[in-house]
Design a protein around this motif. Structure first.
Motif, PDB file in Angstrom:
ATOM      1  N   ARG A  92      29.057  38.967 -19.116  1.00 26.00           N
ATOM      2  CA  ARG A  92      28.659  40.650 -20.440  1.00 26.00           C
ATOM      3  C   ARG A  92      29.800  41.546 -20.440  1.00 26.00           C
ATOM      4  NH1 ARG A  92      22.707  42.466 -20.418  1.00 26.00           N
ATOM      5  NH2 ARG A  92      23.940  43.628 -22.107  1.00 26.00           N
ATOM      6  N   PRO A  96      27.094  47.632 -18.967  1.00 27.17           N
ATOM      7  CA  PRO A  96      26.078  47.497 -18.237  1.00 27.17           C
ATOM      8  C   PRO A  96      25.403  48.348 -17.846  1.00 27.17           C
ATOM      9  CG  PRO A  96      27.355  47.230 -16.228  1.00 27.17           C
ATOM     10  CD  PRO A  96      28.247  47.154 -17.101  1.00 27.17           C
ATOM     11  N   LEU A  97      23.983  48.555 -17.970  1.00 28.59           N
ATOM     12  CA  LEU A  97      22.888  50.368 -18.444  1.00 28.59           C
ATOM     13  C   LEU A  97      23.563  50.543 -19.178  1.00 28.59           C
ATOM     14  CD1 LEU A  97      22.748  50.774 -14.053  1.00 28.59           C
ATOM     15  CD2 LEU A  97      20.645  49.789 -15.719  1.00 28.59           C
ATOM     16  N   ILE A 101      26.872  52.943 -16.161  1.00 26.16           N
ATOM     17  CA  ILE A 101      28.022  53.262 -15.066  1.00 26.16           C
ATOM     18  C   ILE A 101      29.708  52.160 -15.626  1.00 26.16           C
ATOM     19  CG2 ILE A 101      28.716  51.908 -12.752  1.00 26.16           C
ATOM     20  CD1 ILE A 101      25.375  52.085 -12.339  1.00 26.16           C
ATOM     21  N   VAL A 106      31.648  48.856 -12.011  1.00 28.11           N
ATOM     22  CA  VAL A 106      31.106  47.966 -11.956  1.00 28.11           C
ATOM     23  C   VAL A 106      31.923  46.448 -10.853  1.00 28.11           C
ATOM     24  CG1 VAL A 106      30.025  45.623 -13.524  1.00 28.11           C
ATOM     25  CG2 VAL A 106      29.430  48.116 -13.420  1.00 28.11           C
ATOM     26  N   VAL A 109      32.645  46.559  -7.184  1.00 31.68           N
ATOM     27  CA  VAL A 109      31.135  46.337  -6.549  1.00 31.68           C
ATOM     28  C   VAL A 109      30.807  44.823  -6.634  1.00 31.68           C
ATOM     29  CG1 VAL A 109      28.338  46.423  -6.728  1.00 31.68           C
ATOM     30  CG2 VAL A 109      29.598  48.451  -7.406  1.00 31.68           C
ATOM     31  N   ARG A 110      31.138  44.218  -7.814  1.00 31.27           N
ATOM     32  CA  ARG A 110      31.440  43.121  -7.965  1.00 31.27           C
ATOM     33  C   ARG A 110      32.584  41.818  -6.679  1.00 31.27           C
ATOM     34  NH1 ARG A 110      32.499  39.610 -13.947  1.00 31.27           N
ATOM     35  NH2 ARG A 110      30.816  40.763 -14.784  1.00 31.27           N
ATOM     36  N   ILE A 113      31.064  42.957  -3.460  1.00 31.07           N
ATOM     37  CA  ILE A 113      29.743  41.274  -3.574  1.00 31.07           C
ATOM     38  C   ILE A 113      30.285  40.061  -2.828  1.00 31.07           C
ATOM     39  CG2 ILE A 113      27.817  40.203  -4.870  1.00 31.07           C
ATOM     40  CD1 ILE A 113      27.055  43.074  -5.826  1.00 31.07           C
ATOM     41  N   LEU A 163      32.060  49.714   0.464  1.00 28.24           N
ATOM     42  CA  LEU A 163      32.863  50.705  -1.027  1.00 28.24           C
ATOM     43  C   LEU A 163      32.975  52.372  -0.962  1.00 28.24           C
ATOM     44  CD1 LEU A 163      29.529  48.564  -3.311  1.00 28.24           C
ATOM     45  CD2 LEU A 163      32.656  48.397  -3.563  1.00 28.24           C
ATOM     46  N   LEU A 166      32.118  55.341  -2.725  1.00 27.11           N
ATOM     47  CA  LEU A 166      32.431  54.822  -3.969  1.00 27.11           C
ATOM     48  C   LEU A 166      30.517  55.642  -5.619  1.00 27.11           C
ATOM     49  CD1 LEU A 166      33.973  53.247  -6.350  1.00 27.11           C
ATOM     50  CD2 LEU A 166      32.494  51.645  -6.398  1.00 27.11           C
ATOM     51  N   LYS A 167      30.822  56.600  -6.188  1.00 27.27           N
ATOM     52  CA  LYS A 167      29.544  56.959  -7.124  1.00 27.27           C
ATOM     53  C   LYS A 167      30.248  56.250  -8.211  1.00 27.27           C
ATOM     54  CE  LYS A 167      27.937  60.704  -3.647  1.00 27.27           C
ATOM     55  NZ  LYS A 167      29.612  59.896  -2.315  1.00 27.27           N
ATOM     56  N   PRO A 168      29.010  56.264  -8.949  1.00 27.49           N
ATOM     57  CA  PRO A 168      29.019  55.807 -10.865  1.00 27.49           C
ATOM     58  C   PRO A 168      29.046  57.412 -11.315  1.00 27.49           C
ATOM     59  CG  PRO A 168      26.759  55.791  -9.185  1.00 27.49           C
ATOM     60  CD  PRO A 168      27.792  55.356  -8.439  1.00 27.49           C
TER      61      PRO A 168
ATOM     62  N   GLN B  45      21.146  54.842  -5.349  1.00 25.60           N
ATOM     63  CA  GLN B  45      22.743  55.022  -5.849  1.00 25.60           C
ATOM     64  C   GLN B  45      22.755  53.589  -5.358  1.00 25.60           C
ATOM     65  OE1 GLN B  45      24.758  58.409  -4.439  1.00 25.60           O
ATOM     66  NE2 GLN B  45      25.980  58.379  -6.627  1.00 25.60           N
ATOM     67  N   VAL B  53      26.225  44.991 -11.819  1.00 26.04           N
ATOM     68  CA  VAL B  53      26.072  43.972 -11.352  1.00 26.04           C
ATOM     69  C   VAL B  53      25.622  43.323 -12.129  1.00 26.04           C
ATOM     70  CG1 VAL B  53      28.157  42.949  -9.249  1.00 26.04           C
ATOM     71  CG2 VAL B  53      27.813  45.815  -9.144  1.00 26.04           C
ATOM     72  N   GLU B  55      23.354  42.694 -14.026  1.00 25.81           N
ATOM     73  CA  GLU B  55      23.214  42.569 -15.124  1.00 25.81           C
ATOM     74  C   GLU B  55      24.413  42.314 -15.675  1.00 25.81           C
ATOM     75  OE1 GLU B  55      21.486  46.991 -17.070  1.00 25.81           O
ATOM     76  OE2 GLU B  55      22.208  45.630 -18.950  1.00 25.81           O
ATOM     77  N   SER B  56      26.018  43.032 -15.057  1.00 28.98           N
ATOM     78  CA  SER B  56      26.569  42.053 -16.285  1.00 28.98           C
ATOM     79  C   SER B  56      27.443  40.793 -16.090  1.00 28.98           C
ATOM     80  CB  SER B  56      27.857  43.060 -15.536  1.00 28.98           C
ATOM     81  OG  SER B  56      28.239  42.602 -13.949  1.00 28.98           O
TER      82      SER B  56
END
Lengths: 178, 210
Positions: A92, A96-97, A101, A106, A109-110, A113, A163, A166-168, B45, B53, B55-56
């Motif tokens: 998408r 998100p959310l 954020i 995102v 972070v992705r 991951i 990270l 890193l903070k949203p 947090q 992530v 959700e994305s």
């Protein structure tokens, strides 16, 4: 098996595909990242299940489908590398959310991951996205519970290190446990 | 900085992976220790970022529906191909059985012993019962067979006799087969007729040089 039973299985199978596709694609994307096409992974997993459809109970196939997708995802990852499928994972495009954020966070972070070892990543996806218990994750990954706990813990530690601070920009409404 | 063990404990606490007793102990420590509380907040947090992530990564409902439809189409097409393949195999097997049956029947038919029709032989006339008969009232060219006492036909049993006008046997030709005797008798008969024609003036010789 009678023709009626076969037709009923086909109907239940197709309903399972329609119901669970979105979730299965997310799991596949979380595990394979940019190393393979999540659509191909899920399609192959479903095709494999269909070839042996008479063996399974299709009235509640959620766990079966998830396990099959996880296995296929890990099998794909363990093949010799052919290179990344793409720079960015499809998904998408909107934040998100509800935009709380930012997309850059995102993306970072992705990417972090995606750099985790495959077992760490798979265990983390099943724990945090699928909300599975450690015992269920162990069964899905054909591992022991202590192994699963270790994988999840190390995944989170590595992400925290990657990270850093890193903070949203903002946070979503916390859940009951949060 | 919390220990690795405490961090893992808090993670398990948020994962609902602790026993009731363990949950109670963690809750008590959280109430008593601000450091633990701050660490728990940091962990939450990080989880929220990861939730974003996950959700994305999820496709939209429309994308998922399109994907499901393509999977179902592929499976239905595969099912149709399996059925056609099964029908084709069945038809091929039936055709192979028919061909094998026809081929085997043709092969066996070709190797059946030929129906041997008995030769249309005119039974020779038994005139003499001995092999040394020299006097005969038989017509020239008539075929005789000589049987022994056991009524068997020895070799050369078919005999064609050449006789004069008085019926005296001038020569005897023996044959093992009736057909050979018949052919010889026929030729002999033609020669005798031609000779009689010449003697009777029915044929005029142009030259006696051949």
């Amino acid at each position: 098996m009678s023709l009626e039973e076969g037709a009923e299985i086909d109907r239940l199978f197709e309903r399972a595909v329609q119901t669970h596709s979105r979730r299965l694609l997310t799991v596949a994307r979380g595990i394979v990242g940019t190393r393979a096409s999540p659509e191909d992974v899920v399609q192959q997993a479903l095709t494999n299940l269909y070839e042996h459809r008479t063996r399974y109970d299709w009235r509640d196939p959620g766990g079966l489908l998830r396990r099959s997708v996880v296995n296929e995802s890990l099998r794909i990852l363990r093949r010799p590398r052919m290179g990344s499928v793409g720079e960015e994972q499809p998904g998408r495009s909107e934040s998100p959310l509800g935009g709380m954020i930012d997309r850059e966070t995102v993306a970072q972070v992705r990417a972090a991951i995606d750099r985790l070892p495959e077992n760490f990543r798979a265990a983390l996806v099943l724990c945090e996205y699928e909300n599975m218990a450690y015992t269920q994750i162990a069964e899905a990954l054909n591992a022991t519970i202590p192994q699963v706990k270790t994988w999840i813990h190390r995944a989170r530690r590595q992400l925290a290190q990657m990270l850093g601070d890193l903070k949203p920009d903002a946070v979503a409404h916390p859940s009951a446990k949060e | 900085m919390l220990s690795e063990q405490d961090q893992e404990l808090l993670e398990a606490y948020l994962d609902d992976a602790l026993s009731p007793d363990e949950v109670e102990r963690v809750a008590k420590r959280l109430a008593d220790g601000p450091a633990l509380t701050a660490e728990l907040a940091a962990i939450r947090q990080q989880r929220r970022m990861r939730a974003a992530v996950w959700e994305s990564l999820a496709p939209s409902e429309a994308e998922a529906s399109t994907f499901a439809a393509s999977v179902i189409r592929g499976i239905r097409r595969q099912r149709m191909m399996w059925r056609m393949s099964w029908i084709t195999r069945l038809g091929s097997a039936a055709a192979a059985c028919i061909l094998m049956g026809l081929g085997g029947g043709w092969y066996l038919w070709g190797r059946m012993p030929a129906q041997s029709t008995p030769p249309a032989l005119t039974p020779p006339v038994a005139v003499n019962t001995t092999a040394n008969n020299s006097a005969s009232n038989n017509t020239p060219g008539q075929i005789h067979f000589v049987a022994n006492a056991a009524n068997e036909l020895p070799a050369g049993a078919y005999q064609v006799e050449l006789t004069d006008d008085s019926g005296n046997v001038l020569a005897v030709q023996k044959f093992d087969k009736l057909e050979e005797a018949q052919h010889f008798a026929q030729d002999l008969g033609q020669v005798v007729e031609r000779q009689q024609d010449v003697q009777n003036g029915h044929v005029t010789l142009v030259s006696d040089h051949f």
